[in-house]
Design a protein around this motif. Structure first.
Motif, PDB file in Angstrom:
ATOM      1  N   THR A  63      -0.072  -5.672   3.747  1.00 50.20           N
ATOM      2  CA  THR A  63       1.343  -4.896   3.077  1.00 50.20           C
ATOM      3  C   THR A  63       2.646  -4.934   3.549  1.00 50.20           C
ATOM      4  O   THR A  63       2.283  -5.210   5.048  1.00 50.20           O
ATOM      5  CB  THR A  63       0.828  -3.266   2.673  1.00 50.20           C
ATOM      6  OG1 THR A  63      -0.226  -3.732   2.218  1.00 50.20           O
ATOM      7  CG2 THR A  63       1.705  -2.622   2.475  1.00 50.20           C
ATOM      8  N   LEU A  64       3.227  -5.032   2.820  1.00 52.63           N
ATOM      9  CA  LEU A  64       4.824  -5.619   3.192  1.00 52.63           C
ATOM     10  C   LEU A  64       5.770  -4.578   2.753  1.00 52.63           C
ATOM     11  O   LEU A  64       5.977  -4.530   1.336  1.00 52.63           O
ATOM     12  CB  LEU A  64       5.046  -7.058   3.221  1.00 52.63           C
ATOM     13  CG  LEU A  64       5.776  -7.642   3.527  1.00 52.63           C
ATOM     14  CD1 LEU A  64       5.471  -9.614   3.735  1.00 52.63           C
ATOM     15  CD2 LEU A  64       7.156  -8.116   3.858  1.00 52.63           C
ATOM     16  N   ILE A  65       6.435  -3.879   3.609  1.00 52.64           N
ATOM     17  CA  ILE A  65       7.352  -2.672   2.989  1.00 52.64           C
ATOM     18  C   ILE A  65       8.003  -3.025   3.478  1.00 52.64           C
ATOM     19  O   ILE A  65       9.028  -3.204   4.774  1.00 52.64           O
ATOM     20  CB  ILE A  65       7.291  -1.185   3.571  1.00 52.64           C
ATOM     21  CG1 ILE A  65       5.072  -0.771   3.078  1.00 52.64           C
ATOM     22  CG2 ILE A  65       7.645  -0.311   2.545  1.00 52.64           C
ATOM     23  CD1 ILE A  65       5.044  -0.052   3.372  1.00 52.64           C
ATOM     24  N   ALA A 111      -1.125   1.233   1.241  1.00 57.25           N
ATOM     25  CA  ALA A 111      -1.728   0.444   1.959  1.00 57.25           C
ATOM     26  C   ALA A 111      -2.830   1.116   3.034  1.00 57.25           C
ATOM     27  O   ALA A 111      -3.561  -0.138   3.102  1.00 57.25           O
ATOM     28  CB  ALA A 111      -0.114   0.136   3.313  1.00 57.25           C
ATOM     29  N   LEU A 112      -2.123   2.305   3.207  1.00 59.58           N
ATOM     30  CA  LEU A 112      -3.888   3.112   4.087  1.00 59.58           C
ATOM     31  C   LEU A 112      -5.060   2.858   3.216  1.00 59.58           C
ATOM     32  O   LEU A 112      -6.281   3.222   3.400  1.00 59.58           O
ATOM     33  CB  LEU A 112      -3.930   4.179   4.703  1.00 59.58           C
ATOM     34  CG  LEU A 112      -2.579   4.303   5.622  1.00 59.58           C
ATOM     35  CD1 LEU A 112      -2.029   5.515   6.116  1.00 59.58           C
ATOM     36  CD2 LEU A 112      -3.484   3.239   7.185  1.00 59.58           C
ATOM     37  N   ALA A 113      -4.608   3.547   1.932  1.00 57.79           N
ATOM     38  CA  ALA A 113      -6.024   3.783   0.411  1.00 57.79           C
ATOM     39  C   ALA A 113      -6.655   2.617   0.684  1.00 57.79           C
ATOM     40  O   ALA A 113      -8.018   2.273  -0.434  1.00 57.79           O
ATOM     41  CB  ALA A 113      -5.375   4.337  -0.667  1.00 57.79           C
ATOM     42  N   GLU A 114      -5.566   0.979   0.154  1.00 61.20           N
ATOM     43  CA  GLU A 114      -7.027   0.284   0.292  1.00 61.20           C
ATOM     44  C   GLU A 114      -6.925  -0.322   1.431  1.00 61.20           C
ATOM     45  O   GLU A 114      -7.476  -1.599   1.061  1.00 61.20           O
ATOM     46  CB  GLU A 114      -5.208  -0.834  -0.633  1.00 61.20           C
ATOM     47  CG  GLU A 114      -3.871  -0.146  -1.995  1.00 61.20           C
ATOM     48  CD  GLU A 114      -5.117  -0.704  -3.025  1.00 61.20           C
ATOM     49  OE1 GLU A 114      -5.742  -1.774  -3.178  1.00 61.20           O
ATOM     50  OE2 GLU A 114      -4.142  -0.971  -3.826  1.00 61.20           O
ATOM     51  N   GLN A 137      -4.694   6.361  11.901  1.00 61.34           N
ATOM     52  CA  GLN A 137      -6.037   5.361  11.432  1.00 61.34           C
ATOM     53  C   GLN A 137      -6.125   3.452  12.288  1.00 61.34           C
ATOM     54  O   GLN A 137      -6.930   3.012  11.939  1.00 61.34           O
ATOM     55  CB  GLN A 137      -5.512   4.813   9.617  1.00 61.34           C
ATOM     56  CG  GLN A 137      -5.207   6.246   9.179  1.00 61.34           C
ATOM     57  CD  GLN A 137      -6.366   7.185   8.910  1.00 61.34           C
ATOM     58  OE1 GLN A 137      -7.007   6.356   8.549  1.00 61.34           O
ATOM     59  NE2 GLN A 137      -5.903   8.618   8.563  1.00 61.34           N
ATOM     60  N   ALA A 138      -5.430   3.725  13.066  1.00 65.06           N
ATOM     61  CA  ALA A 138      -5.592   2.482  13.648  1.00 65.06           C
ATOM     62  C   ALA A 138      -5.593   1.535  12.740  1.00 65.06           C
ATOM     63  O   ALA A 138      -5.978   0.445  13.032  1.00 65.06           O
ATOM     64  CB  ALA A 138      -6.507   2.766  14.292  1.00 65.06           C
ATOM     65  N   VAL A 139      -4.506   1.004  12.186  1.00 64.08           N
ATOM     66  CA  VAL A 139      -4.320  -0.024  11.089  1.00 64.08           C
ATOM     67  C   VAL A 139      -3.303  -1.189  11.778  1.00 64.08           C
ATOM     68  O   VAL A 139      -2.232  -0.388  12.897  1.00 64.08           O
ATOM     69  CB  VAL A 139      -4.196   0.611   8.992  1.00 64.08           C
ATOM     70  CG1 VAL A 139      -3.826  -1.005   8.523  1.00 64.08           C
ATOM     71  CG2 VAL A 139      -4.912   1.058   9.008  1.00 64.08           C
TER      72      VAL A 139
END
Lengths: 370, 370
Positions: A63-65, A111-114, A137-139
């Motif tokens: 994901t790119l915001i 993004a986190l949910a995905e 979440q350590a993403v």
DNA sequence: GTGAAAGCGCTAACAC
DNA sequence: GTGTTAGCGCTTTCAC
């Protein structure tokens, strides 16, 4: 919609085998593989991304915001990210936060949910609280363009202070003395650092910055226009102006032209961000070119590296901007008052000049360690 | 990562209740709801999108595929789509096909696999075969900008022929006679229709189109430059040129300036697509403004309508472009040969002129039925 | 090399 | 108004 069960039945095998074929598992009988593939083709089967994500707990998506899809600076950067992501087998989800913290938050949540594999964030200001969650979440995440103070994240930035300083230095060399600055919000690192560079450039030459000449807007066209109008209406207007980004430069130009003034006769102009039409504008615009595509490349590399397991400390990659000198900052001369006729040749062409690579302008540069 | 089970345990309820709270189901005890919400907050719980999608067989996401993220035409359109989508509770996934059929195909596949609620496609050329699959899946889809011949899909387009015809008519009125056209590929409806309009504009005035003056490129800057160079090198170069989009216009300008020619003295120019800097360029550019944002709005509305259950026949929404007259097409006059001094006033300002709304230019317009 | 079966996290009958 | 439970479509042990 056909599922893996349908394929398994059609091919006369188990779902496990179909799955193995799908994932190019080497220890599957080639004959079986062919049979399975035929069944897949016949049924028009397409694996469900959701099921796969649910099962594996990760999707091959980034994901790119970005704060503004309409700003060429960001979209050019996106191209750099895209090229790396695509090459590494990741699809890209581009989200436009529209300089709106709420939207940024929403997209971060999405993004986190995905369960995306990684996030690239060109932060809007001010930093939103939801980032704490992301970190929790350590993403893998990398920020680009703007740095997030107080967060220890990988980031890729441009040496903004150096860019602004180069520009001011250039204006001073050309004989301008009353140099204004239209800048973005100071709670963005880009806005803040460009102001720092502007001041440093002046102070180096023993000129005390006049706070009246510093105007803040929001990095958009309307703001640039408004602040330029304000500057032109001053009792003692500036003889040159440094504008903090491409969109505000458009606005500033509108204000200048509308007031009937000429560039650089009445006021010289240097803007952050370069593009094709800077050289085609009236007159060609001197500008601070940011290495946008490379910014994207470096960002993507950092992210990829994190995803592949790097767990070391946060890294900074800082790239240097380049000053492209053109007609909007032609040397100021005594008696330089007529409109067209005396304009020197360089004012009309888009003369390029390589980046200044002196010691001074490189201060603070650091190449990011991989 | 906390799951719905963790939340249920923490709140001392069943997962069903948590799910109900999550989905704002009205028949849940407010006291329970509060308890659940507190547990959610404490655990930092975030529902898994994948699980929800898998279960409900649909995600509240639209996929949007455009040929070029760097082209302001498309990004402005995206803003229109965004505003509707966001308002209706859909997130947007923006994909850049990069005028590459393979990438477009890949993103289309991804969209289907992700089970998105709807797809907006600004098709690259030529139409890819994977579209058959999309249709087979019955996912709501709307195409925009370019029409897909042979597919019976909802689509939103601009009246390209009318735009080109208006431009040619305008050039003829201003006294230009040898009018060239730099256009995009003819296997795009935009390219084809603009050519049709160009020819019609000439023929209406009894001028036979000279095929030597029609050049095709790829809607990008380099192509525009190349074809303009070609035109300028002709034995009998054009006195005016109609350029098929914004990026090619940039290229054409480069070629013209580099050759030392002046606009409109040596060659007049009208380009498709408008933007702020068209009025700021040297000279201000006459251009055919497309209603880009509105294009996005209409597209989104059509898609929303399909998603909400409309199953009628495919619809077309056609919007009209507007000719903004500026200095690059100043009237050609006898004896008009000196460089700067004789340039009429309008050449220097960005004079706007409302759209021509005569019967002729509206032919073919059709408002899309909702 | 292949299959049986469990289970990822959620929603929606259905029962109470 | 709430809980139980089946199952969405896939991957992945674990047997064989």
């Amino acid at each position: 919609m056909a599922t893996i069960v349908d394929v398994a039945e059609a091919a006369g095998v188990s779902t496990a085998t179909v799955s193995r074929v799908l994932n190019n598992n080497p220890r599957v009988d080639p004959v079986m593989a062919v049979r399975v593939k035929r069944a897949i083709a016949e049924l028009g089967y397409r694996p469900s991304r959701a099921a796969r994500t649910l099962r594996t707990q990760q999707s091959r998506v980034w994901t790119l915001i970005i704060p503004d899809v309409r700003n060429p600076f960001f979209t050019e950067m996106v191209r750099g990210i895209e090229d790396v992501a695509y090459g590494a087998g990741y699809a890209l989800i581009l989200c436009n936060s529209d300089e709106d913290g709420t939207k940024e938050h929403a997209y971060l949540e999405l993004a986190l949910a995905e369960q995306v594999s990684g996030i690239v964030l060109a932060p809007t200001h001010p930093p939103v609280s939801s980032l704490r969650d992301v970190l929790a979440q350590a993403v893998p995440i990398v920020t680009v363009d703007r740095k997030l103070e107080g967060y220890d994240l990988d980031h890729v930035v441009v040496n903004n202070a150096s860019g602004a300083e180069q520009a001011v230095e250039h204006l001073l060399e050309r004989g301008y003395r009353r140099i204004a600055c239209i800048n973005g919000p100071l709670d963005t690192t880009t806005g803040w650092e460009r102001l720092v560079g502007y001041r440093r450039g002046l102070e180096r030459q023993g000129i005390a910055p006049d706070e009246e000449l510093v105007r803040l807007a929001d990095f958009r066209e309307a703001g640039g226009r408004r602040e330029m109008e304000h500057l032109l209406a001053l009792e003692e207007p500036p003889d040159a102006v440094l504008v903090g980004n491409n969109l505000m430069t458009l606005g500033a130009l509108e204000a200048i032209f509308q007031s009937g003034r000429e560039i650089p006769r009445d006021v010289a102009l240097v803007g952050f961000d370069d593009s094709s039409w800077n050289a085609l504008s009236r007159p060609p615009l001197t500008s601070i070119a940011q290495p946008t595509y490379e910014l994207g490349l470096e960002t993507a590399r950092l992210l990829l590296n994190r995803i592949e397991g790097y767990t070391g400390p946060a890294r900074e990659v800082m790239l240097s901007p380049v000053l492209n000198v053109r007609g909007s900052t032609v040397a100021r001369r005594a008696g330089y008052t007529t409109i067209e006729s005396t304009k020197p040749k360089e004012a009309r062409d888009g003369v390029r000049q390589p980046a200044r690579r002196g010691d001074r302008s490189k201060r603070g540069d650091r190449s990011g360690a991989q």
